[in-house]
Design a protein around this motif. Structure first.
Motif, PDB file in Angstrom:
ATOM      1  N   UNK A   1     -13.789   8.184 -17.985  1.00  9.51           N
ATOM      2  CA  UNK A   1     -14.068   8.688 -16.619  1.00  9.51           C
ATOM      3  C   UNK A   1     -13.865   7.636 -15.614  1.00  9.51           C
ATOM      4  N   UNK A   2     -14.349   6.571 -15.775  1.00  9.65           N
ATOM      5  CA  UNK A   2     -14.154   5.427 -14.732  1.00  9.65           C
ATOM      6  C   UNK A   2     -12.577   5.363 -14.508  1.00  9.65           C
ATOM      7  N   UNK A   3     -12.300   5.152 -15.927  1.00  7.96           N
ATOM      8  CA  UNK A   3     -10.779   5.048 -15.869  1.00  7.96           C
ATOM      9  C   UNK A   3      -9.995   5.959 -15.187  1.00  7.96           C
ATOM     10  N   UNK A   4     -10.331   7.191 -15.178  1.00  9.97           N
ATOM     11  CA  UNK A   4      -9.493   8.155 -14.378  1.00  9.97           C
ATOM     12  C   UNK A   4      -9.822   8.347 -12.993  1.00  9.97           C
ATOM     13  N   UNK A   5     -10.986   7.727 -12.521  1.00 11.18           N
ATOM     14  CA  UNK A   5     -11.217   7.646 -11.164  1.00 11.18           C
ATOM     15  C   UNK A   5     -10.341   6.354 -10.731  1.00 11.18           C
ATOM     16  N   UNK A   6     -10.283   5.339 -11.475  1.00 10.12           N
ATOM     17  CA  UNK A   6      -9.290   4.294 -10.992  1.00 10.12           C
ATOM     18  C   UNK A   6      -7.943   4.829 -10.937  1.00 10.12           C
TER      19      UNK A   6
ATOM     20  N   UNK B   1     -19.591   6.822  -4.525  1.00 11.10           N
ATOM     21  CA  UNK B   1     -19.265   7.663  -5.661  1.00 11.10           C
ATOM     22  C   UNK B   1     -17.975   7.840  -5.935  1.00 11.10           C
ATOM     23  N   UNK B   2     -17.492   8.718  -7.021  1.00 13.05           N
ATOM     24  CA  UNK B   2     -16.232   8.778  -7.639  1.00 13.05           C
ATOM     25  C   UNK B   2     -15.286   9.223  -6.316  1.00 13.05           C
ATOM     26  N   UNK B   3     -15.600  10.198  -5.574  1.00 16.42           N
ATOM     27  CA  UNK B   3     -14.757  10.681  -4.513  1.00 16.42           C
ATOM     28  C   UNK B   3     -14.787   9.639  -3.325  1.00 16.42           C
TER      29      UNK B   3
ATOM     30  N   UNK C   1      -8.940  14.009  -7.872  1.00 19.08           N
ATOM     31  CA  UNK C   1      -9.884  13.942  -8.908  1.00 19.08           C
ATOM     32  C   UNK C   1      -9.683  15.254 -10.013  1.00 19.08           C
ATOM     33  N   UNK C   2      -9.455  16.287  -9.345  1.00 22.20           N
ATOM     34  CA  UNK C   2      -9.236  17.554  -9.923  1.00 22.20           C
ATOM     35  C   UNK C   2      -8.004  17.261 -10.948  1.00 22.20           C
ATOM     36  N   UNK C   3      -6.996  16.780 -10.584  1.00 23.80           N
ATOM     37  CA  UNK C   3      -5.768  16.447 -11.436  1.00 23.80           C
ATOM     38  C   UNK C   3      -5.991  15.475 -12.501  1.00 23.80           C
ATOM     39  N   UNK C   4      -6.953  14.772 -12.301  1.00 20.48           N
ATOM     40  CA  UNK C   4      -7.365  13.764 -13.315  1.00 20.48           C
ATOM     41  C   UNK C   4      -8.559  14.274 -14.311  1.00 20.48           C
ATOM     42  N   UNK C   5      -8.846  15.720 -14.203  1.00 21.50           N
ATOM     43  CA  UNK C   5      -9.861  15.954 -14.747  1.00 21.50           C
ATOM     44  C   UNK C   5     -11.341  15.941 -14.457  1.00 21.50           C
TER      45      UNK C   5
ATOM     46  N   UNK D   1       0.716  -1.185   0.051  1.00 14.46           N
ATOM     47  CA  UNK D   1      -0.079   0.102  -0.028  1.00 14.46           C
ATOM     48  C   UNK D   1       0.856   1.327   0.169  1.00 14.46           C
ATOM     49  N   UNK D   2       2.072   1.358   0.688  1.00 16.73           N
ATOM     50  CA  UNK D   2       2.812   2.182   0.392  1.00 16.73           C
ATOM     51  C   UNK D   2       3.508   2.611  -0.742  1.00 16.73           C
ATOM     52  N   UNK D   3       3.898   1.434  -1.568  1.00 19.28           N
ATOM     53  CA  UNK D   3       4.721   1.528  -2.623  1.00 19.28           C
ATOM     54  C   UNK D   3       4.285   1.568  -4.136  1.00 19.28           C
ATOM     55  N   UNK D   4       2.943   0.780  -4.298  1.00 18.01           N
ATOM     56  CA  UNK D   4       2.365   0.458  -5.481  1.00 18.01           C
ATOM     57  C   UNK D   4       0.876   0.974  -5.455  1.00 18.01           C
ATOM     58  N   UNK D   5       0.586   1.535  -6.575  1.00 16.18           N
ATOM     59  CA  UNK D   5      -0.819   1.858  -6.910  1.00 16.18           C
ATOM     60  C   UNK D   5      -1.275   1.069  -8.038  1.00 16.18           C
ATOM     61  N   UNK D   6      -2.213   0.276  -8.084  1.00 19.29           N
ATOM     62  CA  UNK D   6      -2.650  -0.524  -9.301  1.00 19.29           C
ATOM     63  C   UNK D   6      -3.957   0.119 -10.018  1.00 19.29           C
ATOM     64  N   UNK D   7      -3.592  -0.226 -11.347  1.00 16.50           N
ATOM     65  CA  UNK D   7      -5.002   0.135 -12.093  1.00 16.50           C
ATOM     66  C   UNK D   7      -5.493  -0.961 -12.964  1.00 16.50           C
TER      67      UNK D   7
END
Ligand code: ADP
Ligand code: ADP
Length: 233
Positions: free
Chosen positions: A148-153, A101-103, A128-132, A84-90
């Motif tokens: 948009x779902x991809x951006x939330x992910x 909700x998205x947020x 969320x602002x950063x990804x538009x 959880x500290x080092x890796x973000x998964x998409x």
């Protein structure tokens, strides 16, 4: 120095029909700030390699060293903290929680890490602002387009500020224009310093990455630097 060192990694799965060698002894290094496409035919070992890089799937032999830490020498619980500290998964299918909700989806990793509610809201809003998607924070996933779902992910993957993002075919289910927008978003995150490793089948994506690592039959076939320029030239 390398951020990620893969040291002679072998993976053998046991299945009903016997043993399957998914990785046959793979070694390479990834520097901080790299943006790597993992390419290769179906069954060549890309997903297996990605899950091993992500501290999710212990190799049969070999080791993955990230930021000097031998990941598979960690006990499972410490490995989960490391992850959880080092890796973000998409993930390709986004895996958003449909009734949040998205947020709220983006706040989730921070809730697990016991950030205060106010901090969760502020950080989630800002990514969320950063990804538009600053104006769509209150939408449920099914009220958002695929892109948009991809951006939330992606927002959920980066909200905890991990140094590494792993993505499994992030443009696989998107039309080509939306896929390009997502690749540009990954490129801008990479320019801010994130190290990104992405499984992709789409050669169009090569113009956005710094290196392409081609797999075949559980081995690395070749590594190209600046593959987009190679294709254009
Ligand atoms: P892709 O080709 O898009 O990488 P796959 O359909 O090969 O995806 O695999 C998806 C997931 O299913 C893999 O991450 C793996 O864990 C699992 N999987 C793949 N092949 C097998 C198999 N033969 N037996 C059990 N699980 C498998
Ligand atoms: P790719 O992502 O390139 O499609 P995978 O890593 O999914 O490749 O699969 C590599 C090989 O390992 C394939 O032969 C696949 O069927 C097998 N495999 C993957 N995951 C599993 C699993 N959980 N159990 C058994 N075999 C698997």
């Amino acid at each position: 120095v390398s951020l990620i060192k893969v040291e002679n990694v072998t993976k053998v799965y046991e299945s009903g029909e016997g043993q399957v060698t998914a990785l046959g002894g793979v070694s390479f290094e990834i520097e901080e700030g790299d943006f790597v496409a993992l390419m290769g035919p179906s069954g060549s070992g890309k997903s297996t390699l990605l899950s091993i890089l992500g501290a999710l799937n212990p190799p049969t032999k070999g080791e993955v060293v990230i930021d000097g830490i031998p990941v598979y020498q960690l006990k499972p619980e410490r490995r989960a903290d490391f992850r959880s500290a080092y890796i973000g998964f998409v993930f390709q299918q986004f895996q958003l929680i449909p009734y949040l909700t998205a947020i709220e989806n983006v706040m989730l990793p921070l809730a697990i890490l016991r950030y205060s509610h106010q901090e969760q809201l502020e950080k989630a809003k800002s990514v969320l602002e950063k990804v538009g998607l600053g104006n769509k924070c209150s939408r449920l996933p099914n009220q958002l387009s695929g892109g948009e779902q991809e951006r939330v992910a992606i927002a959920r993957a980066i909200v905890n500020e991990p140094p590494i993002i792993l993505a499994d075919e992030p443009t696989g289910s998107l039309d080509s224009k939306t896929g390009e927008e997502i690749m540009r978003l990954f490129q801008s995150l990479n320019r801010e310093g994130l190290t990104i490793i992405m499984v992709t089948h789409n050669v169009e994506n090569l113009s956005y990455v710094k290196r392409a690592l081609y797999m075949r039959d559980g081995l690395i076939d070749k590594i190209e630097t600046n593959p987009g320029a190679l294709r254009e030239g």
